[in-house]
Motif scaffolding. Structure first.
Motif, PDB file in Angstrom:
ATOM      1  N   ALA A 268       0.824  -1.201   0.000  1.00 37.83           N
ATOM      2  CA  ALA A 268       0.000   0.000   0.000  1.00 37.83           C
ATOM      3  C   ALA A 268       0.865   1.261   0.000  1.00 37.83           C
ATOM      4  N   ASP A 269       0.432   2.257  -0.779  1.00 40.41           N
ATOM      5  CA  ASP A 269       1.086   3.558  -0.743  1.00 40.41           C
ATOM      6  C   ASP A 269       0.821   4.232   0.595  1.00 40.41           C
ATOM      7  N   ASP A 270       1.625   5.233   0.900  1.00 47.58           N
ATOM      8  CA  ASP A 270       1.430   5.969   2.147  1.00 47.58           C
ATOM      9  C   ASP A 270       0.153   6.804   2.144  1.00 47.58           C
ATOM     10  N   ASN A 271      -0.513   6.916   1.002  1.00 47.63           N
ATOM     11  CA  ASN A 271      -1.815   7.571   0.967  1.00 47.63           C
ATOM     12  C   ASN A 271      -2.883   6.754   1.672  1.00 47.63           C
ATOM     13  N   PHE A 272      -2.632   5.477   1.858  1.00 48.25           N
ATOM     14  CA  PHE A 272      -3.647   4.575   2.400  1.00 48.25           C
ATOM     15  C   PHE A 272      -3.306   4.045   3.784  1.00 48.25           C
ATOM     16  N   VAL A 273      -2.049   4.145   4.197  1.00 51.56           N
ATOM     17  CA  VAL A 273      -1.634   3.640   5.514  1.00 51.56           C
ATOM     18  C   VAL A 273      -0.654   4.625   6.140  1.00 51.56           C
ATOM     19  N   THR A 274      -0.525   4.529   7.451  1.00 53.31           N
ATOM     20  CA  THR A 274       0.436   5.351   8.196  1.00 53.31           C
ATOM     21  C   THR A 274       1.239   4.454   9.113  1.00 53.31           C
ATOM     22  N   PRO A 280       5.556  -3.061  19.272  1.00 59.95           N
ATOM     23  CA  PRO A 280       6.091  -3.310  17.927  1.00 59.95           C
ATOM     24  C   PRO A 280       5.673  -2.220  16.937  1.00 59.95           C
ATOM     25  N   LYS A 281       6.370  -2.167  15.814  1.00 56.41           N
ATOM     26  CA  LYS A 281       6.016  -1.211  14.768  1.00 56.41           C
ATOM     27  C   LYS A 281       4.769  -1.696  14.042  1.00 56.41           C
ATOM     28  N   VAL A 282       3.804  -0.798  13.897  1.00 54.79           N
ATOM     29  CA  VAL A 282       2.529  -1.167  13.293  1.00 54.79           C
ATOM     30  C   VAL A 282       2.116  -0.112  12.274  1.00 54.79           C
ATOM     31  N   TYR A 283       1.087  -0.448  11.514  1.00 53.19           N
ATOM     32  CA  TYR A 283       0.518   0.465  10.528  1.00 53.19           C
ATOM     33  C   TYR A 283      -0.943   0.727  10.877  1.00 53.19           C
ATOM     34  N   SER A 284      -1.354   1.946  10.652  1.00 56.60           N
ATOM     35  CA  SER A 284      -2.762   2.308  10.773  1.00 56.60           C
ATOM     36  C   SER A 284      -3.334   2.451   9.367  1.00 56.60           C
ATOM     37  N   ILE A 285      -4.458   1.801   9.128  1.00 57.46           N
ATOM     38  CA  ILE A 285      -5.103   1.853   7.814  1.00 57.46           C
ATOM     39  C   ILE A 285      -6.087   3.009   7.778  1.00 57.46           C
ATOM     40  N   HIS A 286      -5.986   3.856   6.769  1.00 54.90           N
ATOM     41  CA  HIS A 286      -6.899   4.981   6.632  1.00 54.90           C
ATOM     42  C   HIS A 286      -8.291   4.484   6.242  1.00 54.90           C
ATOM     43  N   HIS A 287      -9.291   4.929   6.971  1.00 55.95           N
ATOM     44  CA  HIS A 287     -10.648   4.493   6.673  1.00 55.95           C
ATOM     45  C   HIS A 287     -11.202   5.182   5.428  1.00 55.95           C
ATOM     46  N   GLY A 291      -9.829   8.922  -3.729  1.00 52.46           N
ATOM     47  CA  GLY A 291     -10.176   8.367  -5.038  1.00 52.46           C
ATOM     48  C   GLY A 291      -9.137   8.639  -6.098  1.00 52.46           C
ATOM     49  N   GLY A 292      -8.554   9.842  -6.071  1.00 51.84           N
ATOM     50  CA  GLY A 292      -7.537  10.170  -7.062  1.00 51.84           C
ATOM     51  C   GLY A 292      -6.288   9.336  -6.895  1.00 51.84           C
ATOM     52  N   ALA A 293      -5.839   9.163  -5.651  1.00 52.79           N
ATOM     53  CA  ALA A 293      -4.656   8.351  -5.392  1.00 52.79           C
ATOM     54  C   ALA A 293      -4.903   6.896  -5.759  1.00 52.79           C
ATOM     55  N   ALA A 294      -6.116   6.397  -5.493  1.00 52.00           N
ATOM     56  CA  ALA A 294      -6.445   5.013  -5.838  1.00 52.00           C
ATOM     57  C   ALA A 294      -6.403   4.805  -7.346  1.00 52.00           C
ATOM     58  N   GLN A 295      -6.931   5.751  -8.104  1.00 52.80           N
ATOM     59  CA  GLN A 295      -6.933   5.611  -9.559  1.00 52.80           C
ATOM     60  C   GLN A 295      -5.518   5.672 -10.121  1.00 52.80           C
ATOM     61  N   ARG A 296      -4.689   6.559  -9.560  1.00 48.82           N
ATOM     62  CA  ARG A 296      -3.310   6.656 -10.039  1.00 48.82           C
ATOM     63  C   ARG A 296      -2.538   5.379  -9.716  1.00 48.82           C
TER      64      ARG A 296
END
Length: 402
Positions: A268-274, A280-287, A291-296
């Motif tokens: 996943a790009d950083d547009n979708f997770v942080t 431990p090191k974890v990721y947060s998923i953006h809810h 739409g523009g980042a997903a299409q690109r």
């Protein structure tokens, strides 16, 4: 969906006391008394107690975080408040939710803070969540010249290319992996989504309660990891997996002639997770999904797919993006060095299964993880497996033969 695991101590708080002035002993105290009595007698703990074997009790005591009076896991609490319990006190709860989520997200904070986590968990890292591009292709697998074999691109496993100095003839060793991945990703990040930081901040606020406060170690507050730039999928460089599920099914062409399915998996790009720099090191998923980042992202993935499989050019009839989905533990040395990554846990009645107990992330690895969990529930250990040849499989064979 599951909200959290249910433990003995929480159940006691809900039931309350039996009467005023009556002395109450917690189940944790009773467990400790049973263990002390067993030590004095030189025997094993009571079968009705938490530890069914002395090896299990020793494993709990060896843990740095958890205490020997860890409460028993009795079941799960669902999101709607309903409770699903194990059949009896000797029942088991097997978690296939992932090693880090099991202890960080689903073990209640009060239980985790007091009794800790398995040894080595703070040193682990969550793998970056994955996104999948589903592609419907026009044409049968034979016509498109694709097979059921999965295709991988592993940028960090590329062979080093050595160079020779023309003047001196000295051989200069090349670098293993890709030298351009970080610069290319930074370039993509600079070209795209220049105004995306504000949206990411809004998404971070919406997910911080889930990924920040509960994602870190009990005594640390999650901090967002800040790098030199956003990490983006870089066509021709980034990790990618391409599979054709329909080509694996011999009956597919009879049921769906002239159609082939393709699944492209990327990080996943950083547009979708942080990413959070926690232990431990974890990721947060953006809810919320941009739409523009997903299409690109889909456009870059499709260009990369067509570059590697030119016969698929112009054959895509449907394209859909799914995810991000959590991908378990990162495949680093810490994962295989941590003693706590095993089927049995410091909490009696709670076991972990899944592919994270093995070296892969495939369906077969998940089956092996389930097999390990089943053996742990029964109580089979190293001696049983290696010397006595006792395990779930051998038990079933003897049962069927009898």
């Amino acid at each position: 969906t599951i909200k959290e695991f249910l433990f003995e101590e929480e159940e006691e708080e809900e039931e309350g006391g039996k009467g005023e002035g009556e002395e109450k002993k917690s189940r944790a105290q009773k467990r400790m008394e049973k263990r002390e009595a067993a030590k004095k007698k030189g025997g094993a703990p009571d079968k009705e107690g938490d530890d069914k074997k002395s090896e299990g009790a020793k494993e709990v005591k060896d843990m740095d975080g958890p205490k020997p009076d860890a409460p028993r896991c009795l079941g799960v609490v669902l999101a709607d408040g309903r409770t699903v319990r194990a059949d009896s006190e000797s029942g088991a709860v097997i978690s296939h939710l992932g090693f880090i989520p099991t202890f960080v997200r689903y073990v209640p904070d009060s239980v985790r803070i007091e009794h800790g986590v398995p040894r080595g968990l703070p040193a682990l890292s969550e793998r970056k969540p994955l996104m999948r591009v589903l592609v419907g292709l026009k044409g049968a697998a034979a016509d498109l010249n694709v097979t059921g074999a999965d295709w991988y691109r592993l940028p960090n496993a590329r062979i080093a290319r050595d160079s020779v100095d023309e003047l001196t003839g000295e051989v200069k060793a090349g670098t293993i992996g890709s030298d351009s991945s970080s610069s290319s990703s930074s370039a993509i990040a600079g070209e795209e989504d220049q105004g995306g930081d504000d949206e990411d901040k809004k998404d971070l606020e919406a997910t911080d309660a889930e990924g920040g406060s509960k994602a870190g170690a009990p005594h640390h507050k999650g901090k967002r990891s800040r790098g030199g730039g956003k990490s983006k999928f870089d066509a021709g460089v980034s990790w990618m997996k391409v599979s054709f599920p329909s080509a694996k099914d011999p009956s597919w062409n009879d049921r769906h002639p002239g159609v082939t399915t393709c699944v492209v998996t990327v990080e996943a790009d950083d547009n979708f997770v942080t990413e959070f720099d926690t232990k431990p090191k974890v990721y947060s998923i953006h809810h919320k999904r941009d739409g523009g980042a997903a299409q690109r992202l889909m456009d870059r993935v499709m260009r990369d797919l067509n570059d590697n499989f030119p016969q698929l050019e112009g054959k895509a009839e449907a394209v859909e993006l799914l995810g991000p989905h959590r991908a378990g533990l990162s495949h680093g040395p810490e994962r295989y060095a941590a003693r706590g990554v095993r089927a049995d846990t410091p909490y009696p009645g709670l076991y972990v299964g899944g592919s994270e107990l093995t070296v892969g992330d495939s369906a077969s690895a998940s089956n092996v993880g389930a097999w390990l969990a089943a053996n742990a529930v029964i109580g089979y250990g190293f001696v049983d497996h290696l010397f006595l040849q006792k395990n779930v499989t051998s038990d079933l064979e003897r049962f069927l033969e009898g």
